[in-house]
Design an enzyme around this catalytic site. Sequence first.
Site, PDB file in Angstrom:
ATOM      1  N   HIS A 264     -19.590  14.416 -17.260  1.00 33.70           N
ATOM      2  CA  HIS A 264     -18.639  13.474 -16.668  1.00 33.70           C
ATOM      3  C   HIS A 264     -17.227  13.984 -16.958  1.00 33.70           C
ATOM      4  O   HIS A 264     -17.050  14.929 -17.716  1.00 33.70           O
ATOM      5  CB  HIS A 264     -18.850  12.061 -17.217  1.00 33.70           C
ATOM      6  CG  HIS A 264     -18.875  12.000 -18.705  1.00 33.70           C
ATOM      7  ND1 HIS A 264     -19.995  12.292 -19.442  1.00 33.70           N
ATOM      8  CD2 HIS A 264     -17.918  11.708 -19.608  1.00 33.70           C
ATOM      9  CE1 HIS A 264     -19.722  12.170 -20.727  1.00 33.70           C
ATOM     10  NE2 HIS A 264     -18.460  11.824 -20.863  1.00 33.70           N
TER      11      HIS A 264
ATOM     12  N   HIS B 164     -16.954  16.731 -19.994  1.00 35.99           N
ATOM     13  CA  HIS B 164     -17.658  16.424 -21.223  1.00 35.99           C
ATOM     14  C   HIS B 164     -19.150  16.276 -20.996  1.00 35.99           C
ATOM     15  O   HIS B 164     -19.577  15.713 -19.997  1.00 35.99           O
ATOM     16  CB  HIS B 164     -17.104  15.072 -21.743  1.00 35.99           C
ATOM     17  CG  HIS B 164     -17.522  14.705 -23.120  1.00 35.99           C
ATOM     18  ND1 HIS B 164     -17.584  13.392 -23.552  1.00 35.99           N
ATOM     19  CD2 HIS B 164     -17.905  15.458 -24.171  1.00 35.99           C
ATOM     20  CE1 HIS B 164     -17.962  13.370 -24.813  1.00 35.99           C
ATOM     21  NE2 HIS B 164     -18.170  14.608 -25.214  1.00 35.99           N
TER      22      HIS B 164
ATOM     23  N   HIS C 293      -5.861  16.999 -26.003  1.00 38.86           N
ATOM     24  CA  HIS C 293      -6.359  15.617 -25.991  1.00 38.86           C
ATOM     25  C   HIS C 293      -7.378  15.493 -27.116  1.00 38.86           C
ATOM     26  O   HIS C 293      -8.399  16.177 -27.110  1.00 38.86           O
ATOM     27  CB  HIS C 293      -7.014  15.344 -24.630  1.00 38.86           C
ATOM     28  CG  HIS C 293      -7.451  13.931 -24.431  1.00 38.86           C
ATOM     29  ND1 HIS C 293      -8.469  13.347 -25.161  1.00 38.86           N
ATOM     30  CD2 HIS C 293      -7.014  12.968 -23.587  1.00 38.86           C
ATOM     31  CE1 HIS C 293      -8.625  12.089 -24.757  1.00 38.86           C
ATOM     32  NE2 HIS C 293      -7.759  11.839 -23.814  1.00 38.86           N
TER      33      HIS C 293
ATOM     34  N   GLU D  59     -22.467   6.829 -23.251  1.00 40.07           N
ATOM     35  CA  GLU D  59     -21.188   6.131 -23.096  1.00 40.07           C
ATOM     36  C   GLU D  59     -21.274   5.066 -21.998  1.00 40.07           C
ATOM     37  O   GLU D  59     -21.415   5.396 -20.824  1.00 40.07           O
ATOM     38  CB  GLU D  59     -20.097   7.147 -22.748  1.00 40.07           C
ATOM     39  CG  GLU D  59     -20.014   8.326 -23.707  1.00 40.07           C
ATOM     40  CD  GLU D  59     -18.965   9.343 -23.294  1.00 40.07           C
ATOM     41  OE1 GLU D  59     -18.104   9.021 -22.451  1.00 40.07           O
ATOM     42  OE2 GLU D  59     -19.007  10.475 -23.806  1.00 40.07           O
TER      43      GLU D  59
ATOM     44  N   HIS E 135     -22.320   6.967 -18.614  1.00 39.51           N
ATOM     45  CA  HIS E 135     -22.492   8.406 -18.735  1.00 39.51           C
ATOM     46  C   HIS E 135     -23.439   8.615 -19.899  1.00 39.51           C
ATOM     47  O   HIS E 135     -23.059   8.531 -21.064  1.00 39.51           O
ATOM     48  CB  HIS E 135     -21.135   9.093 -18.933  1.00 39.51           C
ATOM     49  CG  HIS E 135     -20.187   8.816 -17.801  1.00 39.51           C
ATOM     50  ND1 HIS E 135     -18.968   8.214 -17.972  1.00 39.51           N
ATOM     51  CD2 HIS E 135     -20.329   9.014 -16.473  1.00 39.51           C
ATOM     52  CE1 HIS E 135     -18.382   8.080 -16.778  1.00 39.51           C
ATOM     53  NE2 HIS E 135     -19.188   8.552 -15.868  1.00 39.51           N
TER      54      HIS E 135
HETATM   55 FE   FE2 Z   1     -17.386  11.351 -22.686  1.00 41.24          FE
END
Ligand code: FE2
Length: 442
Positions: free
Chosen positions: A367, A331, A288, A337, A361
């Site tokens: 998260h 992450h 990803h 974010e 986040h």
């Molecule tokens: Fe993130």
Amino acid sequence: MALHYMPGFGNDFETESLPGALPQGQNSPQRCAYGLYAEQLSGSPFTAPRGTNERSWLYRIRPSVKHSGRFSPVKREHWKTAPNLDDHELPIGQLRWDPAPMPTEPVNFIDGIRTMTTAGDVHGQIGMAAHIYAFNRDMEDDYFFNADGEMLLLPEKGKLNIFTEMGIIEIEPSEVCVIPRGMMIKVSAPDGEARGYICENYGAKFALPDRGPIGANCLANPRDFKTPVAAFEDKEVPCRLHVKWCGKFYQTTLDHSPLDVIAWHGNYAPYKYDLRTFSPVGAILFDHPDPSIFTVLTAPSGEQGTANVDFVIFPPRWLVAEHSFRPPWYHRNIMSEFMGLVYGQYDAKEEGFVPGGVSLHNMMLPHGPDTKGFNKASTTELKPQRLENTLAFMFETRFPQHLTRFAADAPYLQENYADCWSGLRKRFDGTPEGDWSEEVMK
Ligand code: FE2
């Protein structure tokens, strides 16, 4: 009324709503056609490098000095500006909200704005604020400009009609528009009510991200950005002009509409963009990629590759990666974010993140996929899959996002959001395979 737009991002446009209103060959004739006043609107310092120099010339019924007067200060409690360190009791953590309810009392666009987070410092022209809006009344004779930043509007429910000094923009969910700093507007809801998100960018203006090895095409293509043709009101009735300036609000009364630009030319202008024209580029073999691959617009800071704020979307697309965990990975991030959902379901969350909702986040807070999402993505058969019915977005800023007291106290703050990871079990049992038994997957 059919609306007309001119294609291109950052082009040098020209448009007139009456023939011959736009001077040719010069900016400031001794006398303008139709008795108009010529006025320059500077979106960058005069001496900014050519690539970032933005200004437009406006030919209007009255100069803007006639659209101001004795301003009086006004309180607008719910629209906050950085630095804003509201006192609230909420500890740090991953946060998520359900959608704000639609208003039951009449409220217009600017009164219907609620700030969720602020970041940076408006006085230094750095940072941003993330707002939600919900309103049900048109700004008939009310007008507004924001000196603190440009505003990216992103509807989640209902169309927006934005009558700007430089023309009329209409957008629906799946579209966005950007209103430049200082531009006078009035906003109405053609569907009767509207709800959505706003990124107020105090910093350098949004630009298209460089594509690097991707080349000259894909992601957001310049021709899909649309700037309105000139439109004006010649209206002499009592009007109010509202202003946001360094986090404070003011208003003044006028005896006419300030939206009186008959013609204009230049490259400082509002625009809209249909997110359905975003051409995603992604993993075609495995893994990803970083979500920066989905950046629509980026507002740079002084530091290369470090955005004041990025506007990123997660649109419908194909997932084809082999032997890969396909949703976003777990992450922790130096950037902060703020996410929202326009429609459908986001691929990292099986439940709880709903259209009109928000998640936050913040800097260095972990998260990632919820338990159900992780278990499903870890065990599903990896066939090519078209992700349908999904449009999430992110405002990602280099600055920590400070929560407003409104957001901290909102009754639709989800108290149990962090529990979405509580079902993630220990699989480590000393064997290379790990324990994927039904017992740990439930
Ligand atoms: Fe993130």
